[in-house]
Design a protein around this motif. Sequence first.
Motif, PDB file in Angstrom:
ATOM      1  N   GLU A 115      42.333  29.926  33.014  1.00 58.21           N
ATOM      2  CA  GLU A 115      41.875  29.889  31.778  1.00 58.21           C
ATOM      3  C   GLU A 115      41.031  29.017  31.703  1.00 58.21           C
ATOM      4  OE1 GLU A 115      43.267  29.498  26.963  1.00 58.21           O
ATOM      5  OE2 GLU A 115      44.828  29.201  28.536  1.00 58.21           O
ATOM      6  N   HIS A 116      40.919  27.804  32.127  1.00 60.01           N
ATOM      7  CA  HIS A 116      40.116  26.508  32.181  1.00 60.01           C
ATOM      8  C   HIS A 116      39.459  26.225  33.521  1.00 60.01           C
ATOM      9  CE1 HIS A 116      40.369  26.542  27.842  1.00 60.01           C
ATOM     10  NE2 HIS A 116      41.679  26.431  28.055  1.00 60.01           N
ATOM     11  N   TRP A 117      40.071  26.973  34.791  1.00 60.46           N
ATOM     12  CA  TRP A 117      39.548  26.229  36.122  1.00 60.46           C
ATOM     13  C   TRP A 117      39.905  27.452  37.225  1.00 60.46           C
ATOM     14  CZ3 TRP A 117      43.916  24.648  33.316  1.00 60.46           C
ATOM     15  CH2 TRP A 117      45.017  25.058  33.782  1.00 60.46           C
ATOM     16  N   GLU A 118      39.527  27.219  38.231  1.00 57.93           N
ATOM     17  CA  GLU A 118      40.062  28.192  39.467  1.00 57.93           C
ATOM     18  C   GLU A 118      40.650  27.436  40.310  1.00 57.93           C
ATOM     19  OE1 GLU A 118      37.187  30.901  41.076  1.00 57.93           O
ATOM     20  OE2 GLU A 118      36.130  31.299  38.909  1.00 57.93           O
ATOM     21  N   VAL A 119      41.538  28.210  41.114  1.00 53.62           N
ATOM     22  CA  VAL A 119      42.178  27.702  42.324  1.00 53.62           C
ATOM     23  C   VAL A 119      41.585  28.620  43.348  1.00 53.62           C
ATOM     24  CG1 VAL A 119      44.134  27.786  43.685  1.00 53.62           C
ATOM     25  CG2 VAL A 119      44.339  27.150  41.212  1.00 53.62           C
ATOM     26  N   VAL A 120      41.124  27.925  44.505  1.00 54.38           N
ATOM     27  CA  VAL A 120      40.255  28.141  45.510  1.00 54.38           C
ATOM     28  C   VAL A 120      41.012  27.953  46.696  1.00 54.38           C
ATOM     29  CG1 VAL A 120      38.108  28.045  46.659  1.00 54.38           C
ATOM     30  CG2 VAL A 120      38.112  28.237  44.418  1.00 54.38           C
ATOM     31  N   ARG A 121      41.171  28.856  47.689  1.00 57.56           N
ATOM     32  CA  ARG A 121      41.834  28.547  48.907  1.00 57.56           C
ATOM     33  C   ARG A 121      40.500  28.707  49.994  1.00 57.56           C
ATOM     34  NH1 ARG A 121      46.527  28.269  51.054  1.00 57.56           N
ATOM     35  NH2 ARG A 121      46.912  28.923  53.055  1.00 57.56           N
TER      36      ARG A 121
END
Length: 211
Positions: A115-121
Amino acid sequence: MFTGIVEELGEIAGIEQLGDAARLSIRGRTVTSDAGHGDSIAVNGVCLTVVDVAGEVFTADVMKETLDRSSLGALRPGSPVNLERAVRADQRLGGHIVQGHVDGTGVLLSREPGEHWEVVRVSLPPDLDRYVVEKGSITVDGISLTVVSVGSGGFTVSLIPTTLRLTTLGAKQPGDPVNLEVDVIAKHVEKLVGAYAPPSTDGRAGRGDER
């Protein structure tokens, strides 16, 4: 030395191939405001020395070793780049100690929007895995980030809206390469501890022994 706090999103204005090296022309209004010959500016996490400044564009030479060990060789005119000037002694260390010496490259594997961020792998070369720990620091394309998790040949980081908006990671897609620099303190500790490791029980030299 740098802190991993990107000052602006610049772009590659031109590339001159010099055989086993290249000269990059890089546009950045903020970093050129007080730049001069011999100054250091991190470009996607790679410390480069300013050769010349003309208006909002500075030039820097990139040797073969840097082209081979980083993603700078894949840049093209118009490519966006993260820019940061060397930190002054009287500045706050907002990120962590960053040398601008890339240890290797990874590949962005996936993005998971929140919703307010992204998780990047991001993939992690096997020889760098031992330096990356959960909640530790790592530099990705010159950005100081906190590691969320580590495992299965990669690590994850969470990107806040500011990072998504003001750095190259906002537009990177799965398959894109990124420059990685691990925490230099971890590397020094490993070498110091290894130098005092006792010989193994089978009589072979311990880790760090040069026999």
